[in-house]
Write an enzyme that holds these catalytic residues in place. Structure first.
Site, short mmCIF file in Angstrom:
data_model
loop_
_atom_site.label_atom_id
_atom_site.label_comp_id
_atom_site.label_asym_id
_atom_site.label_seq_id
_atom_site.Cartn_x
_atom_site.Cartn_y
_atom_site.Cartn_z
N SER A 107 1.75 -1.40 0.13
CA SER A 107 -0.36 0.06 -0.14
C SER A 107 0.81 1.24 -0.05
O SER A 107 2.19 1.21 0.74
CB SER A 107 -0.76 -0.13 1.36
OG SER A 107 -1.80 -1.44 0.76
N1 SAH Z 1 1.12 -6.32 4.26
C1 SAH Z 1 2.11 -6.31 2.94
C2 SAH Z 1 1.45 -5.89 2.12
C3 SAH Z 1 0.48 -6.36 1.13
S1 SAH Z 1 -0.84 -6.92 -0.42
C4 SAH Z 1 2.75 -5.50 2.67
O1 SAH Z 1 3.30 -4.52 3.65
O2 SAH Z 1 3.96 -5.38 1.79
C5 SAH Z 1 -1.53 -8.42 0.14
C6 SAH Z 1 -1.36 -9.44 0.60
O3 SAH Z 1 -2.56 -10.74 1.19
C7 SAH Z 1 -0.86 -10.43 -0.54
O4 SAH Z 1 0.30 -11.16 -0.68
C8 SAH Z 1 -1.44 -11.12 -0.98
O5 SAH Z 1 -1.22 -12.37 -0.92
C9 SAH Z 1 -2.11 -12.08 1.12
N2 SAH Z 1 -4.04 -11.95 1.27
C10 SAH Z 1 -4.76 -12.58 0.51
N3 SAH Z 1 -5.33 -13.38 0.90
C11 SAH Z 1 -4.78 -13.55 2.17
C12 SAH Z 1 -5.62 -14.32 3.14
N4 SAH Z 1 -6.55 -14.95 2.95
N5 SAH Z 1 -4.95 -14.84 3.93
C13 SAH Z 1 -3.42 -14.49 4.41
N6 SAH Z 1 -2.22 -13.76 3.07
C14 SAH Z 1 -3.25 -13.51 2.30
#
Ligand code: SAH
Length: 218
Positions: A61
């Protein structure tokens, strides 16, 4: 970057309810090397206030949203926090400097496995990563003082609500996929009653479930 974040916070205060984000959160963010969490192609823009691609169709983000979500959790050094969506590990690294212990779950195995050594190299010792479906939370370490979901859910996952401590806070973008979602703050009071409010319109990658992620990879 930090000045930009405070400026946007002022402009959005009528929606978020926060005129200024806490200095503690911003000072912490200023110390975390965002460039270490993104692929080489993204490094030149690592300190711009915009989302960055981290591969596998996922994004980290924009720093203002990271700061706002972190700030709204009102974290304390004794807190145990659960993050859903480890991604690059950037958000977890920020949390790790603000609380006692961070548990973070990532559904895409490759991303979780890339984040882990990053934490070791940068010496963040209080982060534990698990590969799995974060919709279900991580019962073993519950209850949590705070839970942060960094992917957009179609609803507020009931297991996360039940794993939140009384007096705890959960922040999650909620809404339809690939549309504008609402960033929601859910507070569980000391009696266990829930209160929620919409904080801001946002656009996050979707919270996926086990089977569809498997299908994506095929
Ligand atoms: N917090 C992260 C950004 C995340 S983007 C950072 O600081 O870089 C959102 C992430 O959520 C992605 O990597 C995606 O694979 C993960 N995601 C999506 N659905 C999910 C689920 N059900 N459980 C765990 N992770 C999930």
């Amino acid at each position: 970057m930090i000045r930009t974040i405070q400026d946007i916070a002022k402009q959005t205060a009528y929606e978020t309810g926060r005129e200024e984000l806490s200095q503690r959160v911003l000072d912490t963010m200023a110390k975390i090397p965002r460039h270490e969490f993104v692929p080489d192609s993204q490094k030149p823009c690592a300190y711009d206030n915009r989302p960055l691609s981290i591969g596998h169709g996922q994004t980290i983000s924009q720093p203002y949203i990271v700061a706002l979500m972190t700030d709204l959790l009102d974290l304390e050094l004794t807190d145990i926090v659960l993050e859903i969506g480890t991604g690059s590990g950037y958000q977890a690294a920020i949390l790790s400097k603000l609380v006692k212990q961070v548990y973070t779950i990532e559904i895409i195995e490759a991303l979780g496995k890339e984040a882990q050594p990053r934490f070791q190299i940068l010496d963040y010792q209080n982060i534990e990563v698990k590969i799995g479906d974060g919709y279900l939370g991580w019962q073993e370490h519950a209850p949590y003082d705070a839970i942060i979901v960094t992917a957009a859910g179609m609803d507020i996952p009931p297991p996360l609500v039940s794993q939140l401590k009384n007096g705890g806070r959960l922040i999650i973008p909620v809404g339809e996929r690939f549309q504008v979602q609402s960033l929601m703050l859910i507070e569980k009071n000391l009696e266990g009653q829930l209160q929620s409010r919409k904080v801001l319109p946002v656009a996050f990658v979707p919270l996926t479930r086990g089977r569809e992620t498997l299908n994506d990879q095929i």
